[in-house]
Scaffold this active site. Structure first.
Site, mmCIF file in Angstrom:
data_model
loop_
_atom_site.group_PDB
_atom_site.id
_atom_site.type_symbol
_atom_site.label_atom_id
_atom_site.label_comp_id
_atom_site.label_asym_id
_atom_site.label_seq_id
_atom_site.Cartn_x
_atom_site.Cartn_y
_atom_site.Cartn_z
ATOM 1 N N ASN A 9 46.239 60.172 8.920
ATOM 2 C CA ASN A 9 45.549 60.627 10.169
ATOM 3 C C ASN A 9 45.576 59.332 11.001
ATOM 4 O O ASN A 9 44.957 58.466 10.917
ATOM 5 C CB ASN A 9 44.143 61.010 9.625
ATOM 6 C CG ASN A 9 43.266 61.382 10.810
ATOM 7 O OD1 ASN A 9 43.503 61.365 12.014
ATOM 8 N ND2 ASN A 9 42.127 61.935 10.391
ATOM 9 N N ARG A 94 48.208 64.729 10.095
ATOM 10 C CA ARG A 94 47.187 65.572 11.140
ATOM 11 C C ARG A 94 47.623 65.173 12.610
ATOM 12 O O ARG A 94 47.707 64.236 13.088
ATOM 13 C CB ARG A 94 45.827 64.778 10.918
ATOM 14 C CG ARG A 94 44.916 65.526 11.931
ATOM 15 C CD ARG A 94 43.520 64.844 11.842
ATOM 16 N NE ARG A 94 42.416 65.834 12.474
ATOM 17 C CZ ARG A 94 41.131 65.854 12.224
ATOM 18 N NH1 ARG A 94 40.395 64.849 11.712
ATOM 19 N NH2 ARG A 94 40.462 66.750 12.750
ATOM 20 N N HIS A 182 39.281 71.028 15.565
ATOM 21 C CA HIS A 182 38.607 70.998 14.002
ATOM 22 C C HIS A 182 39.048 72.412 13.231
ATOM 23 O O HIS A 182 38.567 72.680 12.071
ATOM 24 C CB HIS A 182 37.182 71.377 14.023
ATOM 25 C CG HIS A 182 36.265 70.237 14.626
ATOM 26 N ND1 HIS A 182 35.121 70.059 15.415
ATOM 27 C CD2 HIS A 182 36.652 68.664 14.309
ATOM 28 C CE1 HIS A 182 34.935 68.928 15.724
ATOM 29 N NE2 HIS A 182 35.616 68.038 15.044
ATOM 30 N N LEU A 210 29.504 69.487 12.266
ATOM 31 C CA LEU A 210 28.525 68.948 13.233
ATOM 32 C C LEU A 210 28.799 67.177 12.692
ATOM 33 O O LEU A 210 28.210 66.836 11.440
ATOM 34 C CB LEU A 210 27.120 69.195 12.740
ATOM 35 C CG LEU A 210 26.739 70.563 13.107
ATOM 36 C CD1 LEU A 210 25.186 70.701 12.783
ATOM 37 C CD2 LEU A 210 27.143 71.168 14.486
ATOM 38 N N ARG A 242 30.602 62.597 23.483
ATOM 39 C CA ARG A 242 31.228 63.524 24.304
ATOM 40 C C ARG A 242 30.112 64.571 24.850
ATOM 41 O O ARG A 242 29.186 64.856 24.032
ATOM 42 C CB ARG A 242 32.073 64.472 23.703
ATOM 43 C CG ARG A 242 33.424 63.648 23.509
ATOM 44 C CD ARG A 242 34.412 64.597 22.759
ATOM 45 N NE ARG A 242 34.805 63.843 21.520
ATOM 46 C CZ ARG A 242 35.279 64.523 20.293
ATOM 47 N NH1 ARG A 242 35.566 65.732 20.441
ATOM 48 N NH2 ARG A 242 35.611 63.755 19.187
ATOM 49 N N ARG A 286 21.722 59.327 12.560
ATOM 50 C CA ARG A 286 20.500 58.629 11.757
ATOM 51 C C ARG A 286 19.577 57.723 12.573
ATOM 52 O O ARG A 286 18.486 57.746 12.475
ATOM 53 C CB ARG A 286 21.235 57.939 10.686
ATOM 54 C CG ARG A 286 21.856 58.515 9.671
ATOM 55 C CD ARG A 286 22.840 57.951 8.723
ATOM 56 N NE ARG A 286 24.072 57.565 9.440
ATOM 57 C CZ ARG A 286 25.094 57.285 8.889
ATOM 58 N NH1 ARG A 286 25.301 57.119 7.694
ATOM 59 N NH2 ARG A 286 26.166 56.847 9.673
ATOM 60 N N ILE A 330 26.844 65.250 9.914
ATOM 61 C CA ILE A 330 25.307 65.400 10.185
ATOM 62 C C ILE A 330 25.200 66.791 9.462
ATOM 63 O O ILE A 330 24.005 66.868 8.753
ATOM 64 C CB ILE A 330 25.259 65.850 11.762
ATOM 65 C CG1 ILE A 330 25.428 64.503 12.617
ATOM 66 C CG2 ILE A 330 23.878 66.460 11.925
ATOM 67 C CD1 ILE A 330 25.411 64.817 13.987
ATOM 68 N N GLY A 331 26.075 67.945 9.379
ATOM 69 C CA GLY A 331 25.900 69.270 8.691
ATOM 70 C C GLY A 331 25.551 69.091 7.291
ATOM 71 O O GLY A 331 24.702 69.758 6.515
ATOM 72 N N GLU A 380 39.437 67.806 5.066
ATOM 73 C CA GLU A 380 40.715 68.216 6.093
ATOM 74 C C GLU A 380 41.865 67.373 5.336
ATOM 75 O O GLU A 380 42.878 68.154 5.455
ATOM 76 C CB GLU A 380 40.425 67.485 7.359
ATOM 77 C CG GLU A 380 39.330 68.255 8.235
ATOM 78 C CD GLU A 380 38.533 67.482 9.022
ATOM 79 O OE1 GLU A 380 37.983 66.623 8.982
ATOM 80 O OE2 GLU A 380 38.606 67.696 10.412
HETATM 81 P P1 ADP Z 1 33.743 62.082 12.087
HETATM 82 O O1 ADP Z 1 33.695 63.234 13.420
HETATM 83 O O2 ADP Z 1 33.769 60.765 12.709
HETATM 84 O O3 ADP Z 1 34.579 62.345 10.861
HETATM 85 P P2 ADP Z 1 31.625 62.388 10.526
HETATM 86 O O4 ADP Z 1 31.825 63.551 10.287
HETATM 87 O O5 ADP Z 1 31.622 61.311 9.588
HETATM 88 O O6 ADP Z 1 32.145 62.049 11.962
HETATM 89 O O7 ADP Z 1 29.734 62.372 11.095
HETATM 90 C C1 ADP Z 1 29.394 61.283 11.665
HETATM 91 C C2 ADP Z 1 27.844 61.640 12.025
HETATM 92 O O8 ADP Z 1 27.220 62.084 11.005
HETATM 93 C C3 ADP Z 1 27.191 60.427 12.408
HETATM 94 O O9 ADP Z 1 26.347 60.947 13.758
HETATM 95 C C4 ADP Z 1 25.999 60.122 11.819
HETATM 96 O O10 ADP Z 1 24.875 59.759 12.203
HETATM 97 C C5 ADP Z 1 25.866 61.487 11.021
HETATM 98 N N1 ADP Z 1 25.227 61.218 9.757
HETATM 99 C C6 ADP Z 1 25.757 60.728 8.426
HETATM 100 N N2 ADP Z 1 24.812 60.853 7.748
HETATM 101 C C7 ADP Z 1 23.617 61.307 8.007
HETATM 102 C C8 ADP Z 1 22.332 61.456 7.481
HETATM 103 N N3 ADP Z 1 21.893 61.131 6.318
HETATM 104 N N4 ADP Z 1 21.363 62.002 8.357
HETATM 105 C C9 ADP Z 1 21.639 62.302 9.759
HETATM 106 N N5 ADP Z 1 22.871 62.187 10.370
HETATM 107 C C10 ADP Z 1 23.995 61.516 9.464
#
Ligand code: ADP
Length: 394
Positions: A9, A94, A182, A210, A242, A286, A330-331, A380
């Protein structure tokens, strides 16, 4: 002899990689790592799946390794470790854009590579970096097969109405249409849903990816029928940095009244907006959740509000809703955001099991919920490894 698949990637300043061993019924992650600082102070790290560092190398500040030097190093390093008779079967890359033409992953030769280079204008921030290691490996290790896996191709099942902007037809012919992104994440989720819940797998399901980048996808029986990202990965939800969807008139105003040029506007909507722009504090969810600042609260409120609106829109696209899946940073990790999204979506028949949500269970909806809600970690890299194995062993 065991075969291994390297997944690459490549971004603008770093290359991430993972190595999967083909155990015939599974693909096992054995090594992951990256080369960072490709053009500044390059640093290579490879780790075991549990995070233990296995190998490191740094180059002096000012040494320019670039994508070519980095992929040479990664391939050389991994091949030198195959003392047990394993061999590298090929590389899965990717690649952000497959245009209209590539509806599935493809084995890359010089002709395919030049076709993929024609999509650079559609994704100038990502496509050149994704393609650079492919070009180098074709030159240096032509015996090593390479497969390109696209973020767009999973969405080519969408009906024409979901892929079309209300612009003159000639522009669509010129490639101005909604591609969706995605896709490898959504395809992975769709691939594991049958083992999780047959209704989610075969019914009307919305997946919320997310992360720093954020989007949502409507799946009908596991096939994409609509998504929040369109021509570029900036449409739809507000993200870490974004903007998400804007009235197109805003762009004209920025240009005509505030004398911003295309590069200024690009920097604004890709790097300075979203959670970071609205909060003025951070792009990291976070940090915002931990903040007492009103602007941090507004940024989170806006993120949750747009998800709420898109849940309604994608439910309408599906003609109803059977399941919701949360994934990505986040999800997967924020019970608070999941709880807020689900409580806003009570009108859709969603009822959350709060204890299951906080405990991080796979199913987080209450037994009485008409719509099932799941948390499913995305993968992925594994999706790319699966595609590469299929194409290289058939
Ligand atoms: P990318 O799109 O770079 O792959 P990720 O899927 O790793 O990103 O997601 C990063 C996001 O996830 C960041 O906004 C981070 O703050 C959020 N995140 C990670 N752990 C937590 C948590 N425990 N609570 C809230 N948000 C989180």
């Amino acid at each position: 002899m065991t075969s291994a698949i390297l997944v690459v990637n490549a971004g603008s300043s770093s290359i991430k990689f993972s190595l999967f061993m083909d155990r015939s019924d599974t693909l096992d992650l054995t090594v992951r790592g990256h080369v960072e600082g490709l053009f500044t102070a390059p640093r290579f790290v490879s780790k075991a799946p549990d995070g233990t560092v296995k190998s490191e190398k740094s180059w002096p500040a000012g040494d320019v390794l670039g994508h070519a030097g980095a992929i040479d190093h990664i391939i050389g390093h991994l091949r030198s470790g195959f003392g047990d008779g394993s061999r590298l079967l090929g590389i899965g890359h990717r690649v952000v854009h497959g245009g209209k033409a590539f509806k599935a992953p493809v084995r890359v030769d010089a002709r395919v590579l030049s076709h993929l280079e024609a999509f650079i204008p559609l994704a100038p921030l990502h496509q050149p970096h994704n393609l650079a290691p492919i070009r180098r490996a074709l030159e240096r290790v032509p015996d090593l097969p390479q497969v390109a896996c696209f973020d767009t191709s999973f969405h080519r099942t969408q009906p024409a109405v979901a892929q079309t902007f209300a612009l003159p037809a000639g522009l669509r012919e010129a490639g101005v249409m909604r591609y969706g992104f995605h896709g490898l994440s959504y395809e992975y989720i769709a691939s594991v849903l049958p083992a999780i819940d047959p209704v989610a797998a075969n019914g009307r399901t919305i997946v919320l990816h997310l992360g720093n980048g954020a989007s949502m996808c409507a799946l009908a029986a596991g096939r994409s029928v609509d998504s929040t990202m369109g021509f570029t990965a900036v449409e739809g939800l507000p993200m870490g940095t974004r903007s998400g969807s804007l009235d197109p008139g805003v762009i004209l105003y920025l240009k005509d009244q505030l004398a911003m040029d295309a590069r200024d506007i690009e920097d604004l909507i890709y790097n300075k907006s979203g959670l970071l722009g609205v909060s003025g504090i951070s792009s990291d969810m976070r940090t915002l959740l931990a903040s007492e600042e009103p602007q941090a609260k507004l940024a989170i409120d806006l993120f949750v509000y747009r998800i709420r609106c898109w849940l309604g829109a994608l439910t309408a696209a599906l003609g109803g809703l059977d399941a919701v899946v949360f994934t990505a940073g986040i999800g997967e990790n924020s019970p608070e955001i999941r709880s807020r999204v689900c409580s806003d979506a009570g009108w859709l028949g969603i009822k959350m099991d709060d204890a299951a949500n906080v405990a991080g269970h796979e199913r987080i909806s209450a037994g009485t919920s008409r719509v099932a809600v799941f948390v499913v970690p995305t993968n992925e890299e594994l999706m790319i490894a699966r595609h590469a194995r299929r194409l290289l062993t058939q």
